[in-house]
Write a protein that holds these residues in place. Structure first.
Motif, short mmCIF file in Angstrom:
data_model
loop_
_atom_site.label_atom_id
_atom_site.label_comp_id
_atom_site.label_asym_id
_atom_site.label_seq_id
_atom_site.Cartn_x
_atom_site.Cartn_y
_atom_site.Cartn_z
N PRO A 52 3.30 1.80 8.61
CA PRO A 52 2.36 2.84 8.20
C PRO A 52 1.86 2.59 6.78
CG PRO A 52 4.60 3.63 7.96
CD PRO A 52 4.69 2.24 8.56
N MET A 53 0.65 3.04 6.52
CA MET A 53 0.13 2.98 5.16
C MET A 53 1.08 3.77 4.26
SD MET A 53 -2.97 1.52 5.27
CE MET A 53 -4.27 1.22 6.45
N ASP A 54 1.16 3.36 3.02
CA ASP A 54 2.06 3.98 2.05
C ASP A 54 1.24 4.36 0.83
OD1 ASP A 54 4.10 4.71 0.32
OD2 ASP A 54 5.15 2.79 0.42
N TYR A 55 1.08 5.66 0.63
CA TYR A 55 0.25 6.16 -0.47
C TYR A 55 1.09 6.57 -1.68
CZ TYR A 55 -3.25 6.07 3.17
OH TYR A 55 -4.10 5.66 4.16
N ASN A 56 2.30 6.03 -1.77
CA ASN A 56 3.19 6.27 -2.91
C ASN A 56 2.44 5.96 -4.20
OD1 ASN A 56 5.03 5.00 -5.01
ND2 ASN A 56 6.55 5.89 -3.62
N LEU A 57 2.54 6.82 -5.18
CA LEU A 57 1.79 6.63 -6.42
C LEU A 57 2.29 5.46 -7.26
CD1 LEU A 57 1.21 10.33 -7.49
CD2 LEU A 57 -0.39 8.76 -6.37
N THR A 58 3.58 5.15 -7.17
CA THR A 58 4.15 4.07 -7.98
C THR A 58 3.81 2.70 -7.43
OG1 THR A 58 6.00 5.53 -8.48
CG2 THR A 58 6.29 3.20 -8.98
N ARG A 59 3.94 2.53 -6.15
CA ARG A 59 3.72 1.22 -5.53
C ARG A 59 3.11 1.43 -4.14
NH1 ARG A 59 5.46 -3.48 -7.29
NH2 ARG A 59 6.99 -2.52 -8.63
N PRO A 60 1.82 1.69 -4.08
CA PRO A 60 1.19 1.98 -2.78
C PRO A 60 0.84 0.71 -1.98
CG PRO A 60 -0.42 2.17 -4.52
CD PRO A 60 0.89 1.87 -5.19
N TRP A 61 0.74 0.89 -0.65
CA TRP A 61 0.31 -0.19 0.26
C TRP A 61 -0.65 0.45 1.25
CZ3 TRP A 61 1.32 -1.08 5.61
CH2 TRP A 61 1.02 -2.37 6.05
N TRP A 62 -1.93 0.22 1.07
CA TRP A 62 -2.92 0.86 1.93
C TRP A 62 -4.22 0.07 1.94
CZ3 TRP A 62 -7.30 1.88 -0.73
CH2 TRP A 62 -7.19 2.11 -2.11
#
Length: 168
Positions: A52-62
């Motif tokens: 899944p896409m990862d919208y984490n503010l520190t280390r995102p993957w999208w």
């Protein structure tokens, strides 16, 4: 979140789009020895495998289909560290466990290449294996340059290959 990485789906995507990139995604051109589409392609394969896409503010993957992506989606060393940090922190996201024993690799795992300046500069996905004197050797598919089922050793000149077992 899905709890299993679908290696066959990741491989099928890679095989389908290794030589002819998916036009739904931006293609990052390799210009004057810089850039390229390798990690964008690997990220597409991971997504096809259920990451899944990862919208984490520190280390995102999208990636968004306007052609924009996070650094971790499209830059080799950023994706390498994203996967490794997720593994060490046991984040609820796609992870990569670095392994030395190539016999433990599977289709859908990722190879990252380190140059002589100690920088991860290239990535590829394992799409098959070939038996060499009783040892199973990974074959990769990649972009920049677009290749399908090539021996992993024949990639760009590099100092070390890092093998990441993908876990979701």
């Amino acid at each position: 979140m899905q709890n299993k990485y679908d290696r066959q789906s990741a491989k099928n995507y890679a095989v389908r789009y290794a030589l002819e990139p998916n036009k739904r995604y931006k293609f990052f051109k390799y210009v004057n020895g810089n850039g390229g589409d390798c990690t964008n392609f690997v990220s597409q394969c991971l997504k096809a495998g259920g990451a899944p896409m990862d919208y984490n503010l520190t280390r995102p993957w999208w990636y968004n289909f306007g052609g924009q992506s996070s650094v971790c989606w499209s830059v080799a060393h950023a994706l390498y560290w994203y996967l490794k940090i997720n593994q060490s922190a046991n984040r609820n996201a796609i992870k990569g466990l670095e392994i030395e024993d190539r016999q433990k690799l599977e289709v859908g795992d990722i190879v990252f290449y380190e140059n002589f300046g100690n920088i991860i500069f290239h990535s590829a996905i394992i799409t098959s294996f070939i038996d060499v004197n009783g040892n199973s050797q990974p074959r990769i598919s990649q972009h920049s340059y677009n290749q399908l089922d090539e021996p992993y050793e024949k990639s760009y000149g590099y100092k070390k290959a890092h093998f990441l077992k993908i876990i979701l």
